[in-house]
Design an enzyme around this catalytic site. Sequence first.
Site, PDB file in Angstrom:
ATOM      1  CG  ASP A   1      -2.830  32.258 -13.498  1.00 51.96           C
ATOM      2  OD1 ASP A   1      -3.425  31.720 -14.622  1.00 51.96           O
ATOM      3  OD2 ASP A   1      -2.727  31.902 -12.343  1.00 51.96           O
TER       4      ASP A   1
ATOM      5  CG  HIS B   1      -5.561  28.798  -6.805  1.00 53.98           C
ATOM      6  ND1 HIS B   1      -4.458  28.384  -7.613  1.00 53.98           N
ATOM      7  CD2 HIS B   1      -6.438  29.213  -7.453  1.00 53.98           C
ATOM      8  CE1 HIS B   1      -5.014  28.419  -8.807  1.00 53.98           C
ATOM      9  NE2 HIS B   1      -6.240  28.970  -8.946  1.00 53.98           N
ATOM     10  CG  ASP B   2      -8.081  25.790  -8.179  1.00 57.40           C
ATOM     11  OD1 ASP B   2      -8.473  26.620  -7.764  1.00 57.40           O
ATOM     12  OD2 ASP B   2      -7.614  25.458  -9.399  1.00 57.40           O
TER      13      ASP B   2
ATOM     14  CD  GLU C   1      -5.920  24.618 -13.909  1.00 54.90           C
ATOM     15  OE1 GLU C   1      -6.445  24.272 -12.790  1.00 54.90           O
ATOM     16  OE2 GLU C   1      -6.431  25.591 -14.733  1.00 54.90           O
TER      17      GLU C   1
ATOM     18  CG  ASP D   1      -7.485  29.325 -15.616  1.00 57.70           C
ATOM     19  OD1 ASP D   1      -7.271  28.918 -14.450  1.00 57.70           O
ATOM     20  OD2 ASP D   1      -8.693  29.566 -15.811  1.00 57.70           O
TER      21      ASP D   1
HETATM   22  C1  NOJ Z   1      -8.490  26.895 -12.813  1.00 56.14           C
HETATM   23  C2  NOJ Z   1      -8.142  27.831 -11.798  1.00 56.14           C
HETATM   24  O1  NOJ Z   1      -7.103  27.328 -11.045  1.00 56.14           O
HETATM   25  C3  NOJ Z   1      -9.316  27.945 -10.797  1.00 56.14           C
HETATM   26  O2  NOJ Z   1      -9.195  28.585  -9.811  1.00 56.14           O
HETATM   27  C4  NOJ Z   1     -10.433  28.617 -11.450  1.00 56.14           C
HETATM   28  O3  NOJ Z   1     -11.653  28.628 -10.670  1.00 56.14           O
HETATM   29  C5  NOJ Z   1     -10.789  28.042 -12.731  1.00 56.14           C
HETATM   30  N1  NOJ Z   1      -9.664  27.511 -13.490  1.00 56.14           N
HETATM   31  C6  NOJ Z   1     -11.571  28.855 -13.917  1.00 56.14           C
HETATM   32  O4  NOJ Z   1     -10.830  29.951 -14.185  1.00 56.14           O
END
Ligand code: NOJ
Length: 560
Positions: free
Chosen positions: A98, A329-330, A256, A199
């Site tokens: 990551d 994970h989100d 992302e 990210d």
């Molecule tokens: C996206 C990540 O997937 C998430 O878990 C994170 O809180 C935010 N970016 C900030 O880094």
Amino acid sequence: MNKNWWKESVVYQIYPGSFYDSNGDGIGDLKGIIEKLDYLKDLGIDVIWLSPVYHSPNDDNGYDISHYQKIMDEFGSMEDWDELLHEIHHRGMKLVMDLVVNHTSDEHEWFEEARKSKDNPYRDYYIWRSGKNGKEPNNWRSSFGGSAWQYDENTDEYYLHLFSKKQPDLNWENPKLREEIYRMMRWWLDKGIDGFRMDVINLISKVPGLPDGPQKAGKTYASGSKFYRNGPRIHEFLQEMNKEVLSQYDIMTVGEMPGVDVEEAKKYTDYRRNELQMVFTFEHMGLDAGKDGKWDLKPLALPDLKENLSKWQTGLHGTGWNSLYWNNHDQPRIVSRFGNDQKYRVESAKMLATCLHMLQGTPYIYQGEEIGMTNIHFDAIEDYRDIETRNIYHEKVIEGNEDHHSVMESIYAKSRDNTRTPFQWNDQLAAGFTTGEPWIKVNPNYEEVNAEKAVNDENSIYHYYRKLIQLRKQHPIIVYGDYQLILPDHDQIFAYIRTYEKEKLLVITNFSEKPVAFQLPENEEFTPKELLIINYEKELEYNLRNLTLKPYEARVYLGI
Ligand code: NOJ
């Protein structure tokens, strides 16, 4: 179309703190991952994407990095990491790390320097502004609630943080900062990693002047997203990163990107533009949200999902490349979200997997998805660990006087902790995740839903995922075939046809618990040769002009 290893791969995401704990401190770790690599190899995984394992005070579970070249104490040491990479490669798998460079932790040395004085050499690594009329420099809201600005008394200025106040945004306008990031990236690549998941990478270029976002009546802060998503210099920065770093290695890259649409994604992923290979879109993850955003619950209308995924399938075909995901994970667990995690947990998890894995693109499996792990319902907000969840509860219930129960309903449906509970390895205490006290509670259904049980049951979701992965390796049509949606308006069935050279693939999925009649449209030519996979007893039903699908049934035919 160019053939590439990363188009033919299946990726597995590990959220390290919740995967496997080797030393009994209740937190997953690198040695724990090493112990479980054979499980992933047996599943057929090609690439592991590791969520952040870097030094971090853990305000946002590692997405707040205080040292890019050190390992988080809870996860182990750099020697453990070296061993992990070695063991992954030894098994013929690859490792994607990551990369979190929109922001650092406020405990990163750069920020600690930057906040010392306005003329500190690191000051300009971050985004500082004076207040306006005794208030924040603009009205932007942070993604985790409240203002996106934090006042710093020492220098009488505010710094920007699009996420928590412990995650100050980096200033990509500064060429020295960019060079420093590229150097760090090369350092990891030279250690032998196989790529980066980046990210919120489309947030790194902000519109100069940082204008106010459109203010809504009754709200203190506004979304500033149109001034930092896909900003003015984003493609320039990524092309520079590509030239300076990425192009010099045979690696995989996925960005992302909140708020990216197909047109923009084409620019990011067009192989002739030399930026990235894939993006993570959020569009399909927003289809069950109302106009007030993710906590505003709305049932999914299947035609919306079909329209959206189809737009991405055809939009990127031939120029860019899709990443395919239901979970990370989100996001909440897909079987609880678009499936049925009670009566049809097994059937619907397999159906959803079929629908996704037969599309064109690189599939990503999030840990536990392959055994059908489900959302959690903690009664007390104190049992939630996620900063976003805790903040929204505070904002809505404590400050906003909204009803506890209705806010909890939203949290049950959408909290990021739904996917962050410990991986369920077996039916022993703490689901076999740890011998200690887990840092977040285990889902109580672990006696029923766990990997040991799934591996021992040839009809399990796990074995079905294995089969889907094997099929991808056996049939180039799954990777390279083009895509055509059929029955676009049907509100229960998602079906499509893939075509490659002389072959066709017909994918039929029932997204509902009601039996439904499937009829291949008259104008579609398809002669089935083989039923490749089905999530019920194998029935050799070849009359595709009149087929009754069972609840959540999925079947894939190869034909001409
Ligand atoms: C996206 C990540 O997937 C998430 O878990 C994170 O809180 C935010 N970016 C900030 O880094």
